[in-house]
Design an enzyme around this catalytic site. Structure first.
Site, PDB file in Angstrom:
ATOM      1  N   HIS A  68       0.815  -1.201   0.000  1.00 35.61           N
ATOM      2  CA  HIS A  68       0.000   0.000   0.000  1.00 35.61           C
ATOM      3  C   HIS A  68       0.856   1.260   0.000  1.00 35.61           C
ATOM      4  CE1 HIS A  68      -3.820   1.959   1.114  1.00 35.61           C
ATOM      5  NE2 HIS A  68      -3.044   2.824   1.720  1.00 35.61           N
ATOM      6  N   TYR A  77       3.802   0.913  -3.491  1.00 35.57           N
ATOM      7  CA  TYR A  77       3.475   0.570  -4.876  1.00 35.57           C
ATOM      8  C   TYR A  77       4.391  -0.491  -5.487  1.00 35.57           C
ATOM      9  CZ  TYR A  77       0.504   4.716  -5.084  1.00 35.57           C
ATOM     10  OH  TYR A  77      -0.475   5.631  -4.870  1.00 35.57           O
ATOM     11  N   HIS A  79     -11.014   2.716  -0.548  1.00 38.87           N
ATOM     12  CA  HIS A  79     -11.163   2.186   0.810  1.00 38.87           C
ATOM     13  C   HIS A  79     -11.926   0.875   0.708  1.00 38.87           C
ATOM     14  CE1 HIS A  79     -10.980   3.443   5.219  1.00 38.87           C
ATOM     15  NE2 HIS A  79      -9.781   3.517   4.721  1.00 38.87           N
ATOM     16  N   ARG A 104      -8.734  14.542   4.677  1.00 42.53           N
ATOM     17  CA  ARG A 104      -7.489  14.957   5.345  1.00 42.53           C
ATOM     18  C   ARG A 104      -6.375  15.200   4.322  1.00 42.53           C
ATOM     19  NH1 ARG A 104      -8.607  10.814   8.872  1.00 42.53           N
ATOM     20  NH2 ARG A 104      -7.035   9.527   7.880  1.00 42.53           N
ATOM     21  N   GLU A 124      -3.947   3.283  13.161  1.00 40.81           N
ATOM     22  CA  GLU A 124      -4.466   4.202  12.144  1.00 40.81           C
ATOM     23  C   GLU A 124      -5.770   4.844  12.597  1.00 40.81           C
ATOM     24  OE1 GLU A 124      -4.541   2.175   8.365  1.00 40.81           O
ATOM     25  OE2 GLU A 124      -2.466   1.563   8.583  1.00 40.81           O
TER      26      GLU A 124
END
Lengths: 278, 786
Positions: B74, B77, B120, B141, B347
């Site tokens: 993630h 890449y 997501h 954000r 997270e």
């Protein structure tokens, strides 16, 4: 007083959303709006230059949004915070006939505060009405048509003709005005007799129609009411979202002339009222 | 196999382990990676072992967790780097003012717009409400952390078929209806609460999404040029100020979880990876952060995304060539007893990291306090390129940033790939006799992918902030139909607008990833142009299956080739992008889904055009490409159960010519309504225009795709076509202009009455009243979802 001297408090707490467009509405007319966090009126966590008092303003507006998340009845938390410390200054403010505007969540807050419906008192100790969950049981953002039914009491619609139809969009999950069941008819009659009903939802022909023209199932198709003096006004639809014609959802059908939108008159009315009255 | 002997607890007042990677053999290293939830490959574990052998000490659990986050698929890449480099990177880069957490592009001489699109997917497949809500929370954000005010959301969603039989649902798979409702609820409750309008998106149903729904989320912001803030420290001594929500156990290993296939046990094992969103913490965080930025109190700004504190602290310092010293003691916690590594990689949502000059710290803390937003200094930037973390006086992590955040370089590690061979599928096109066309149109209008998405759109506040001047639903009140793009007027004193759309056709992609990608680009441009916007930039969210399978890797290559070639020819920069792999479960793999979000510039929003027919007696034109027998992946072939067929090709030079032609006709106000022709062909396009305007048309398609069979004329999805309603008094001017611009067109009829009547060679092939069209189109999703 001069328009540029009219101080408008755009009151906000966490979860207040529509403050920018509400601010813009007053600013465009030449008034002097200001974002005021409730904590500034309560004098909490403020530097000296940040402290504010209600008496510095000629108009108080509670804008839309989801104050404090509205995880309990919409507007209840915001109202409770105001009521705990500001009840007396607020009562004085209304008694002096300064205007108070509540749009969408603001209407819910004014209702929870007991300022609306305000049938025979300025501020009732417990809420006399509530804005209940829409009949569709969901949040809906859709254009609505409002018929102006006030005969002249409400200071926020003085520039509107009686029975005029205005496009002012709605966006809420809890907009169904309800009174205590046993008092429903009595209250409705009083509101009508006192000229406290300001807007009702209608279809394009001006008829009272069901969903979706009435987006929430509000009693007697009521979209907005004022108190018995006419200076506290709450409505579910958002006039700040149709301030200009280009904000109308169907302007590509109807054209851009005149450039004013259907909601602008709410703001011009109150600004005119203040400059004449004070 | 037990690896307990490798975990050495240190004698401290809190839980800290040293991990004995030195004495671990290869299989034990792999076991460590999986037991600790690191999702690192053996090579990577070995590299870590070597690093610490050089340092002559064992790594702590905190250090291994930090590496797991920083090196995961993630974050860097791994698989997609080569095809991205080969095709996507470097297109029209000059236009991009900054590209960090979000892309920043010039809007006018004083302002930038800022955009981001990301996925997501995995969290939403496990917990749709929380997954979708925190998707919104994350993307907003990213836009805020460039210093910009968010002004709109875009939400493309992909699910399995809504009517999938419940009794056939594989174990561990949630029903598409449940996922669809949960995701829409999540977006609604979060997006509406933070007061940002959701103005565009896409909803698509396909069996490939049964085991893996896709939830992509996009956000647009606007900022003054001098308010642009970067995700980097400015100087040693800068203070890390932690702002926003508390840190908890939610969202642990979100990054590593996104980098593996879903299984029927993901529900149990990965629930903790889904974060919990809190819009009413977020909303004041946005206010406070933007106020602090406007007052010039920021040196740098970054949001907490994947990898939590670990990534945000490292990246802010690494980007500037410095290091960081962090004290975990000051991090606010949701609950007692979090282990230091949990704090370091959690997270949890609604957090921002501010880089502040020490002299400005008191003022920053004051502004946060006024908004009742938690804020605390937790460390500072240091000169050495090292990150050191302390907890209760103990050093629990110390690594070179080059090693930790730089990450391994994978250019030499090429994943094998097999290019797809779509020719075989496309050639295999069975012939069939023409059905009753009226019935076919009714069925297509009522199919879930074509039918009205009002159920979704109205649950999102698409008007808050008062700037949505062209809405997602267009037409007469309570008769509205779908628009092609929505338009925002972001500045009080300018008529300039930003148009937004989101597109991809997964059925095209499943057959032919290269031409499917070109078609997605073509459609994105058409949608923007249809409202009167010139395409300005795009964002790509590349959603694919497991890249370790060579066929999937092949799809990624072909997709990137298509997108890159089209973007280069159109001179459109990729403002930002996102890669989401492993969208594959034991049930199915998603079709290759390169979701595109297109941004267009409208010079004057008063010239915008919508899709609904406006006035009786106006002329109706088909502009652009010839209508061809290109029905591979079309709604019509899906209805007729035809597998093969040619996926629509795209001719980029024709597209450019037509963009110029349509835009100049809109600028000159010749066009009253315009709609791009896509799913369902001109038949569906005309139906939607009639439904929205509550106005019919008499259409003659004899000249359309001259020798084609009538059904192919009606339902072909050939690219680069628009239907336009041209003001009757401007007909000659319009034709002259388009001839001058070399944009092909055919006059196909007139707006008239309350029915859509279509004839071909003098034979009436469709004759439906508008209420009956609306009846087919309006109810499918309402009836399924209630």
């Amino acid at each position: 007083m001069k328009t540029k001297d009219i101080n408008v408090a755009i009151l906000r707490i966490e979860g207040t959303n529509c403050e920018q467009e509400s601010y813009d509405a007053f600013k465009r007319l030449g008034a002097n709006p200001e974002f005021v966090h409730l904590k500034q009126l309560l004098h909490i966590d403020c530097d000296k230059n940040e402290i504010r008092d209600l008496s510095q303003y000629q108009c108080l507006m509670v804008p839309g949004g989801f104050s404090a998340g509205d995880y309990i009845r919409a507007g209840a938390i915001f109202a409770a915070r105001i009521k705990s410390k500001l009840q007396t200054p607020l009562k004085n403010f209304v008694e002096q006939e300064y205007p108070v505007l509540g749009i969408c969540n603001g209407f819910q807050v004014l209702t929870e505060l007991g300022l609306l419906p305000g049938i025979d008192t300025i501020i009732s100790p417990i809420p006399d009405a509530c804005l209940n969950i829409n009949d569709s049981n969901r949040y809906e953002c859709r254009p609505t048509l409002l018929k102006h039914e006030n005969k002249g009491k409400c200071v926020f619609t003085k520039n509107l003709k009686k029975n005029e139809i205005r496009l002012i969009p709605s966006a809420h999950a809890e907009g169904k005005l309800m009174f205590p069941l046993e008092k429903q008819n009595e209250y409705l009659k009083k509101l009508e007799n006192n000229d406290q009903i300001v807007f009702r939802y209608v279809d394009p022909d001006g008829n009272y129609a069901g969903y979706p023209w009435n987006p929430n199932g509000s009693m007697s198709n009521i979209a907005g009411i004022c108190n018995h003096i006419g200076n506290v006004f709450g409505m579910m639809p958002h006039p700040e979202r149709s301030f200009y014609r280009y904000q109308h959802p169907d302007w590509t059908q109807t054209g851009l002339s005149p450039s004013e939108g259907d909601g602008q008159a709410i703001f011009t009315s109150v600004v005119d009222y203040i400059s004449k009255r004070f | 196999m037990s690896i307990d002997h490798l975990l050495k607890k240190k004698k401290l007042s809190f839980d800290l382990y040293e991990i004995d990677v030195f004495s671990a053999n290869d299989s034990e290293l792999q076991e460590l990676s999986s037991t600790l939830g690191l999702a690192l490959a053996l090579d990577e574990m070995k590299r870590i072992k070597e690093y610490f052998q050089k340092k002559k000490r064992l790594p702590t659990d905190v250090e291994l967790q930090a590496l797991g986050q920083a090196w995961s698929e993630h974050c860097c890449y791994k698989s997609s780097k080569i095809p991205l480099k080969q095709y996507i990177f470097g297109v029209a880069e000059k236009k991009i003012a900054a590209r960090e957490d979000a892309g920043v592009i010039e809007f006018d001489k004083d302002y930038y717009y800022c955009v981001k699109l990301e996925s997501h997917n995995h969290p939403s497949a496990i917990e749709p409400y929380g997954g979708a809500a925190t998707g919104i929370g994350g993307v907003v954000r990213d836009v805020v952390c460039m210093g910009s005010q968010p002004i709109a959301f875009v939400d493309p969603l992909f699910f399995g078929p809504l009517d999938y039989p419940v009794d056939k649902l594989p174990k561990g798979v949630k029903h598409p209806r449940y996922l669809f409702k949960g995701v829409v609820d999540g977006i609604r409750d979060y997006g509406n609460r933070i007061g940002i309008p959701t103005i565009s998106g896409q909803v698509y149903f396909h069996p490939g999404y049964l085991g893996n729904c896709l939830v992509n989320v996009g956000c647009i912001g606007i900022l003054k040029k001098n308010e642009l803030v970067h995700s980097a420290a400015k100087a040693p001594g800068n203070v890390y100020v932690y702002v926003g929500g508390k840190t908890g156990r939610d969202g642990i290993h979100g990054v590593t979880f996104a980098s593996a296939e879903l299984t029927d046990e993901s529900e149990e094992s990965s629930r903790s990876a889904v974060q919990v969103g809190d819009p009413i913490t977020k909303e004041p965080v946005i206010h406070a952060t933007l106020e602090i930025n406007r007052k010039g109190l920021l040196e740098g700004l970054k949001d907490f995304g994947g990898g939590g504190l670990s990534c945000v602290c490292g990246e802010l310092a690494y980007a500037a060539g410095f290091g960081a010293e962090i004290h975990l003691d000051n991090v606010p916690l949701k609950e007692e007893g979090l282990k230091p590594w949990e704090v370091w990689v959690s997270e949890s949502q609604e957090r921002m990291m501010l880089m502040v000059d020490p002299k400005n710290v008191p003022q920053v803390l004051h502004i946060c306090k006024q908004w009742d937003v938690f804020a605390a200094p937790i460390g500072s930037v240091i000169k050495d390129e090292v990150v050191r973390v302390f907890y209760k006086g103990e050093r629990i992590l110390e690594m070179d940033l080059e090693f930790l955040t730089g990450g391994p370089v994978y250019d030499t590690c090429i994943r094998p790939y097999v290019l797809p061979k779509p020719e075989h599928v496309e050639k295999n096109e069975k012939s069939f006799s023409m059905p009753k066309l009226g019935e076919s149109l009714q069925k297509i209008l009522s199919s879930a992918n074509i039918a009205s998405k009002e159920w979704v759109i109205r649950q999102y506040d698409h008007e808050v902030r008062g700037n949505t001047v062209i809405k997602p639903l267009q037409g007469k009140m309570n008769n509205e139909s779908h628009g092609d793009a929505a338009v925002i007027k972001p500045l009080e004193n300018s008529w300039k607008g930003l148009a937004v759309t989101a597109d991809v056709n997964p059925r095209f992609m499943a057959i032919n990833p290269y031409w499917g990608s070109c078609a997605a680009m073509d459609e994105m441009c058409r949608n923007l142009v249809a409202v009167g916007a010139r395409p300005d930039s795009l964002l790509d969210c590349l959603n694919f299956g497991n890249p370790e399978k060579p066929e999937r890797m092949g799809e990624i290559y072909e997709t990137c080739r298509g997108l890159g070639e089209m973007a280069r020819a159109l001179d459109l920069p990729f403002a930002s992008g996102n890669v989401s792999l492993y969208n594959e479960s034991f049930v199915s793999s998603v079709p290759p889904t390169p979701e595109l979000m297109g941004i267009g510039i409208v010079q004057d929003i008063r010239n915008c055009v919508t899709t609904d027919f406006k006035k009786e007696g106006n002329m109706v034109y088909l502009i652009g490409n010839e209508t061809k027998k290109e029905l591979g992946g079309s709604e019509y072939y899906h209805l007729m159960n035809v597998d093969g067929g040619l996926v629509p090709r795209s001719d980029v030079s024709l597209l450019k010519t037509c963009i110029d032609g349509v835009l100049s006709a809109i600028d000159k106000k010749y066009i009253a309504a315009c709609h791009d022709v896509s799913e369902g062909g001109i038949a569906v396009c005309l139906s939607e225009m009639a439904i929205g305007g509550n106005l019919g048309a008499n259409i003659d398609i004899t000249e359309v795709g001259a020798d084609l069979r009538t059904d192919f004329k009606l339902f072909s999805e050939s690219n680069t076509r628009w239907v336009a309603e041209v003001k009757s008094e401007k007909q000659m001017d319009f034709e002259k202009l388009l001839i001058k611009k070399h944009a092909p067109f055919i006059c196909i009829g007139k707006t008239k009455g309350l029915s859509l009547i279509i004839t071909d060679n003098k034979k009436t092939v469709i004759d439906m009243t508008i209420p009956s069209l609306r009846d087919c189109w309006a109810h499918t999703i309402w009836n399924t979802m209630g």
